[in-house]
Design an enzyme around this catalytic site. Sequence first.
Site, PDB file in Angstrom:
ATOM      1  CG  ASP A  21       1.772  -4.900   4.843  1.00 35.76           C
ATOM      2  OD1 ASP A  21       0.555  -4.738   5.051  1.00 35.76           O
ATOM      3  OD2 ASP A  21       2.470  -4.053   4.267  1.00 35.76           O
ATOM      4  CG  HIS A  42       0.754  -3.711   8.972  1.00 38.24           C
ATOM      5  ND1 HIS A  42       1.093  -2.898   7.913  1.00 38.24           N
ATOM      6  CD2 HIS A  42       1.856  -3.767   9.752  1.00 38.24           C
ATOM      7  CE1 HIS A  42       2.346  -2.488   8.046  1.00 38.24           C
ATOM      8  NE2 HIS A  42       2.824  -3.013   9.160  1.00 38.24           N
TER       9      HIS A  42
END
Length: 505
Positions: free
Chosen positions: A315, A349
């Site tokens: 993430d 991310h």
Amino acid sequence: MKKYFLLLVCFTHVVVVSFAAKAPKQVIVAPGTLSAASATLVWDKPDQAVRYHIILNGKEVGAVSKSNYMLTGLTPSTAYNCVVKTEGADGKLSGNSKPVKFTTTPQGKVLNITEFGARGDGSTINTKAIQKSIDACPEYGTVLIPEGNFVSGALFLKSRMTLQIEKGGTLKGSPNTEDYEPFINNRFEGWEMKTYASLINAGTMDSNGGYTTQQISIKGEGTISGGGGALGKAMIDKHGMRSRGRLIMLMNCQNVELQGLQIKDAPCWTIHYIYSKGISCHDLDIVSTAHNGDGLDPDSSDDSYIFNCSFSTGDDCIAIKSGKNPEGYTIGRPTRNVQITNCNFTKGHGISIGSEMSGGVSDVLVQDCTAGALLNGMQIKGTKERGGYVKNVTVTDCQLLKITIFSALNYNNDGAAAPLPPTFENFIFKNIDLKAATIKEPVININGFKDPAHKLKNVRFDNIIMPNGSKVIVNDAQNVRFANVKMINGSKPDYSLNNSTQTTY
């Protein structure tokens, strides 16, 4: 690096004045890094700097190109005086920085966890033995995890201690959810709630309180490894998505160092600290693959120094936070002064601010960093329901593949709204290499909020290089300036502006 000159024209002759390199400003000992034998210096990067020379008690002890330096081999309980000089492109040195003076800590006792019954066989659950060694650790002492694979459940650190993991040693998180009970007060995705404990915990969370735990170091050449996505899924199955513990959790802590370790396989977020001050994370290798597997999450905390770290995550690599919607807005504890320097982001991310930023985020520096194909690149994100602000962000001297500012997201947006939309303002992006970016989507995509009083304001892009065929989008913004923003062929990128004023390019 270019050398700049000023021509002063006098009546009869020309005087050439060289702009010499300046000494670094604000040389400090990074919070939490002062020990019996070491201290780590950080400083602001001056213009024209090529290298830095570190002088300790009048003797040069090292020279580096990064704006940080770890002093080692120091003597316990001893006063030191240190200055830093800048070496310019011409090889000449600046004068001394303002001196930084410090005294090393006493040398405490070292407690090997095997002396308390811990076994590094990869299967024995050592929670009680390791916790017993922590409880027995005297002030300025060290709990040592030696070579071996030591499995444990939740551990709770205390003030003025070091947890050191030797090379070849691993602190491995138990795969059993019951080893992280009972639940503790925590915050996850912006909401305060009870969750499973983390593998390593310090402090007690209190949004109205001060700092309960101080001067902790978690360091070494070994590994901290959690139960990974499998443990996270087991926690979700029993108590829901937001019940998961982190790998390392600091709450209401002050002056904490995390240094030197490989930190991997968290059940969700890897390193999370909240309502804390003076956290230094350096020379870490952070790897995660779990769902919501953020690398590092500063949350409603002041004075974070993150440097010389590498990230490969499932993430956000870093996500700077301060609570969510009305709760975070009402608590109102911002995150301030975050310095992210000399880091490498290979997968994830984004290098992110948000999306939970309702208590406010200000004074963020991202400098001398390199990012690979992050999903959203260097990212500032929120929603109109958040409230709060993000302001005074500088991103400079970095190699990136994308810059985004998002004001609408399709995740983590449950609950009531704060009374006002957020304010995004005062951002500088300078000396950014975007040449390797993909042009399938906009390389720079920045968006404010639809509310006329909450447009994105005061954004500068200076000295940016982009691939040929690049696109730039500016929506709902005011006073955005692009100066010397060019593609490789020297042309300007394709600009698309919507509901934006005072934009120049």
